[in-house]
Design a protein around this motif. Structure first.
Motif, mmCIF file in Angstrom:
data_model
loop_
_atom_site.group_PDB
_atom_site.id
_atom_site.type_symbol
_atom_site.label_atom_id
_atom_site.label_comp_id
_atom_site.label_asym_id
_atom_site.label_seq_id
_atom_site.Cartn_x
_atom_site.Cartn_y
_atom_site.Cartn_z
ATOM 1 N N VAL A 32 0.842 -1.207 0.000
ATOM 2 C CA VAL A 32 0.000 0.000 0.000
ATOM 3 C C VAL A 32 0.871 1.248 0.000
ATOM 4 C CG1 VAL A 32 -1.619 1.359 1.401
ATOM 5 C CG2 VAL A 32 -2.020 -1.082 1.038
ATOM 6 N N LEU A 33 1.977 1.221 0.730
ATOM 7 C CA LEU A 33 2.900 2.355 0.762
ATOM 8 C C LEU A 33 3.428 2.665 -0.640
ATOM 9 C CD1 LEU A 33 4.434 4.338 2.642
ATOM 10 C CD2 LEU A 33 6.235 2.612 2.817
ATOM 11 N N ILE A 34 3.789 1.621 -1.384
ATOM 12 C CA ILE A 34 4.279 1.802 -2.756
ATOM 13 C C ILE A 34 3.174 2.336 -3.655
ATOM 14 C CG2 ILE A 34 5.147 0.584 -4.791
ATOM 15 C CD1 ILE A 34 6.605 -1.326 -2.843
ATOM 16 N N GLN A 35 1.979 1.777 -3.529
ATOM 17 C CA GLN A 35 0.860 2.226 -4.361
ATOM 18 C C GLN A 35 0.490 3.672 -4.048
ATOM 19 O OE1 GLN A 35 -0.481 0.284 -6.987
ATOM 20 N NE2 GLN A 35 1.412 -0.767 -6.422
ATOM 21 N N ASP A 36 0.524 4.047 -2.774
ATOM 22 C CA ASP A 36 0.251 5.440 -2.398
ATOM 23 C C ASP A 36 1.273 6.377 -3.026
ATOM 24 O OD1 ASP A 36 -1.949 4.697 -0.932
ATOM 25 O OD2 ASP A 36 -0.942 4.832 1.028
ATOM 26 N N TYR A 37 2.519 5.953 -3.029
ATOM 27 C CA TYR A 37 3.575 6.748 -3.660
ATOM 28 C C TYR A 37 3.271 6.943 -5.138
ATOM 29 C CZ TYR A 37 8.281 7.721 -5.526
ATOM 30 O OH TYR A 37 9.366 8.255 -6.198
ATOM 31 N N LEU A 38 2.882 5.878 -5.818
ATOM 32 C CA LEU A 38 2.599 5.971 -7.253
ATOM 33 C C LEU A 38 1.431 6.905 -7.541
ATOM 34 C CD1 LEU A 38 3.020 2.243 -8.380
ATOM 35 C CD2 LEU A 38 4.618 4.138 -8.725
ATOM 36 N N TYR A 39 0.367 6.786 -6.761
ATOM 37 C CA TYR A 39 -0.853 7.523 -7.086
ATOM 38 C C TYR A 39 -0.921 8.903 -6.437
ATOM 39 C CZ TYR A 39 -2.492 3.512 -9.614
ATOM 40 O OH TYR A 39 -2.605 2.512 -10.552
ATOM 41 N N ASP A 40 -0.209 9.103 -5.321
ATOM 42 C CA ASP A 40 -0.212 10.418 -4.672
ATOM 43 C C ASP A 40 0.936 11.305 -5.144
ATOM 44 O OD1 ASP A 40 -2.401 9.572 -3.232
ATOM 45 O OD2 ASP A 40 -1.252 9.086 -1.424
ATOM 46 N N TYR A 41 2.028 10.690 -5.611
ATOM 47 C CA TYR A 41 3.193 11.459 -6.049
ATOM 48 C C TYR A 41 3.447 11.320 -7.555
ATOM 49 C CZ TYR A 41 8.097 12.422 -7.049
ATOM 50 O OH TYR A 41 9.260 12.868 -7.630
ATOM 51 N N SER A 42 3.621 10.091 -8.032
ATOM 52 C CA SER A 42 3.978 9.894 -9.441
ATOM 53 C C SER A 42 2.868 10.347 -10.380
ATOM 54 C CB SER A 42 4.306 8.420 -9.707
ATOM 55 O OG SER A 42 5.400 8.000 -8.934
ATOM 56 N N LEU A 43 1.621 10.025 -10.040
ATOM 57 C CA LEU A 43 0.505 10.375 -10.938
ATOM 58 C C LEU A 43 0.408 11.881 -11.173
ATOM 59 C CD1 LEU A 43 -2.989 8.778 -11.057
ATOM 60 C CD2 LEU A 43 -2.777 11.249 -11.001
ATOM 61 N N PRO A 44 0.339 12.724 -10.137
ATOM 62 C CA PRO A 44 0.265 14.166 -10.410
ATOM 63 C C PRO A 44 1.513 14.721 -11.087
ATOM 64 C CG PRO A 44 0.358 13.743 -8.043
ATOM 65 C CD PRO A 44 0.156 12.431 -8.699
ATOM 66 N N LEU A 45 2.688 14.155 -10.779
ATOM 67 C CA LEU A 45 3.918 14.635 -11.418
ATOM 68 C C LEU A 45 3.888 14.339 -12.911
ATOM 69 C CD1 LEU A 45 6.772 15.801 -11.361
ATOM 70 C CD2 LEU A 45 7.604 13.523 -10.665
ATOM 71 N N LEU A 46 3.558 13.108 -13.283
ATOM 72 C CA LEU A 46 3.489 12.748 -14.699
ATOM 73 C C LEU A 46 2.389 13.530 -15.416
ATOM 74 C CD1 LEU A 46 3.950 8.881 -14.378
ATOM 75 C CD2 LEU A 46 5.599 10.503 -15.349
ATOM 76 N N THR A 47 1.265 13.735 -14.737
ATOM 77 C CA THR A 47 0.165 14.505 -15.325
ATOM 78 C C THR A 47 0.613 15.921 -15.657
ATOM 79 O OG1 THR A 47 -1.497 13.200 -14.141
ATOM 80 C CG2 THR A 47 -2.167 15.376 -14.925
ATOM 81 N N ARG A 48 1.292 16.553 -14.709
ATOM 82 C CA ARG A 48 1.760 17.929 -14.935
ATOM 83 C C ARG A 48 2.753 17.994 -16.088
ATOM 84 N NH1 ARG A 48 6.253 20.508 -13.411
ATOM 85 N NH2 ARG A 48 6.872 18.956 -11.839
ATOM 86 N N LEU A 49 3.709 17.068 -16.112
ATOM 87 C CA LEU A 49 4.729 17.097 -17.164
ATOM 88 C C LEU A 49 4.134 16.813 -18.537
ATOM 89 C CD1 LEU A 49 7.610 15.238 -15.286
ATOM 90 C CD2 LEU A 49 7.526 17.676 -15.883
ATOM 91 N N LEU A 50 3.184 15.893 -18.601
ATOM 92 C CA LEU A 50 2.539 15.620 -19.893
ATOM 93 C C LEU A 50 1.774 16.834 -20.395
ATOM 94 C CD1 LEU A 50 1.246 11.953 -19.494
ATOM 95 C CD2 LEU A 50 2.706 12.808 -21.342
ATOM 96 N N ARG A 51 1.028 17.479 -19.523
ATOM 97 C CA ARG A 51 0.261 18.664 -19.939
ATOM 98 C C ARG A 51 1.186 19.784 -20.390
ATOM 99 N NH1 ARG A 51 -4.274 18.184 -15.178
ATOM 100 N NH2 ARG A 51 -5.751 16.907 -16.367
ATOM 101 N N GLU A 52 2.262 19.999 -19.647
ATOM 102 C CA GLU A 52 3.216 21.036 -20.044
ATOM 103 C C GLU A 52 3.852 20.675 -21.387
ATOM 104 O OE1 GLU A 52 5.995 21.380 -16.858
ATOM 105 O OE2 GLU A 52 4.548 22.335 -15.494
ATOM 106 N N GLY A 53 4.188 19.406 -21.570
ATOM 107 C CA GLY A 53 4.794 18.974 -22.822
ATOM 108 C C GLY A 53 3.844 19.097 -24.000
ATOM 109 N N MET A 54 2.560 18.861 -23.783
ATOM 110 C CA MET A 54 1.574 19.051 -24.854
ATOM 111 C C MET A 54 1.475 20.515 -25.245
ATOM 112 S SD MET A 54 -1.343 16.385 -23.497
ATOM 113 C CE MET A 54 -2.570 16.834 -24.738
ATOM 114 N N ARG A 55 1.459 21.395 -24.241
ATOM 115 C CA ARG A 55 1.388 22.837 -24.537
ATOM 116 C C ARG A 55 2.603 23.310 -25.320
ATOM 117 N NH1 ARG A 55 -0.796 23.235 -19.201
ATOM 118 N NH2 ARG A 55 1.250 23.796 -18.360
#
Length: 203
Positions: free
Chosen positions: A112-135
Motif C-alpha cells: 500500500v505504501l508503494i501504491q500510495d507513492y505511485l498515485y499520490d506522487y507519481s501520478l500528479p507529477l506525470l500529469t503535470r509534465l505531460l500537460r506542459e509537454g503538450m502545450r
C-alpha cells in the motif's frame, strides 16, 4: 535510537534486500546482518514487516529527493519524463531480486505504501509534465492525459507482477525498458523525439 543511526541501519537493510530479496531472510538473519541482537532488532523495528515498511519509506523519500535534483537540471517536460523513466529503470537494475510479489502477498502495508507513492506522487507529477509537454508541442495534442498516466502506472504494476514476468525467466529492468520506451516514444511529436533521442539511446 538516534535518527542518523536508524537511517544507517535502514540503508544497510536496503542494500541487503536489493541483493537477496525480501522473501528469503528471516528476522534472525536480518538482525545478524545489521549487527543487532534479535532483541534489539525487535526493539527498533518491531518485526520484519516493520523493518520493511521503514526501509521502503526511506527508499521512496530518497527517490523523491533524487527526482527533484534531476528535474532541476532539465529544461523541457519531455526530457523530464524520459529522465524519470531512466531513473526507475536504474532502480530496477539495482534490485533484480526484490520480490515485489512477496511484498504484495505477505506485507500488504508495504505494498500500500508503494501504491500510495505511485498515485499520490507519481501520478500528479506525470500529469503535470505531460500537460506542459503538450502545450510546448513535445507530446501529441490529441492525448487523453488522465488515461495515458493511468496506463503508465498500470504498466509499472504489470512489470512488477511476477505471475506475468517471473524473475527466474525474465529481467524486470528489461521488461520495463521494452514496455515503456516504445509507449513513451509513441506519445511524442517529431520535435519531442528530436529533443530526447539521446535519452532513448541510454535506456
Amino acid at each position: 535510537m538516534e535518527e542518523i543511526v536508524l537511517h544507517q541501519l535502514l540503508d544497510r537493510a536496503n542494500q541487503l534486500l536489493q541483493q537477496v530479496g525480501v522473501g528469503i531472510l528471516h528476522e534472525e538473519q536480518l538482525a545478524v546482518a545489521l549487527d543487532l541482537s534479535l532483541t534489539s532488532f525487535r526493539e527498533v523495528f518491531g518485526n520484519k514487516a516493520g523493518m520493511l515498511y521503514l526501509v521502503i519509506q526511506r527508499n521512496l523519500q530518497r527517490q523523491r529527493q533524487e527526482h527533484d535534483e534531476l528535474l532541476a537540471n532539465l529544461a523541457t517536460p519531455v526530457e523530464c519524463i524520459l529522465a524519470l523513466l531512466h531513473h526507475s529503470l536504474q532502480e530496477l537494475r539495482r534490485s533484480p531480486h526484490y520480490d515485489y510479489q512477496v511484498l504484495r502477498q505477505q506485507y500488504p502495508d508495504c505494498w500500500v505504501l508503494i501504491q500510495d507513492y505511485l498515485y499520490d506522487y507519481s501520478l500528479p507529477l506525470l500529469t503535470r509534465l505531460l500537460r506542459e509537454g503538450m502545450r510546448e508541442g513535445q507530446f501529441r495534442s490529441d492525448l487523453d492525459v488522465g488515461m495515458v498516466v493511468h496506463i503508465m502506472l498500470a504498466q509499472l504494476n504489470l512489470v512488477l507482477n511476477e505471475e506475468y514476468f517471473p524473475p527466474e525467466h525474465t529481467n524486470q529492468a528489461d521488461v520495463y525498458r521494452n514496455m515503456f520506451a516504445p509507449y513513451v516514444r509513441g506519445l511524442c511529436t517529431v520535435e519531442g523525439l528530436r529533443m530526447v533521442a539521446s535519452h532513448f539511446d541510454r535506456m
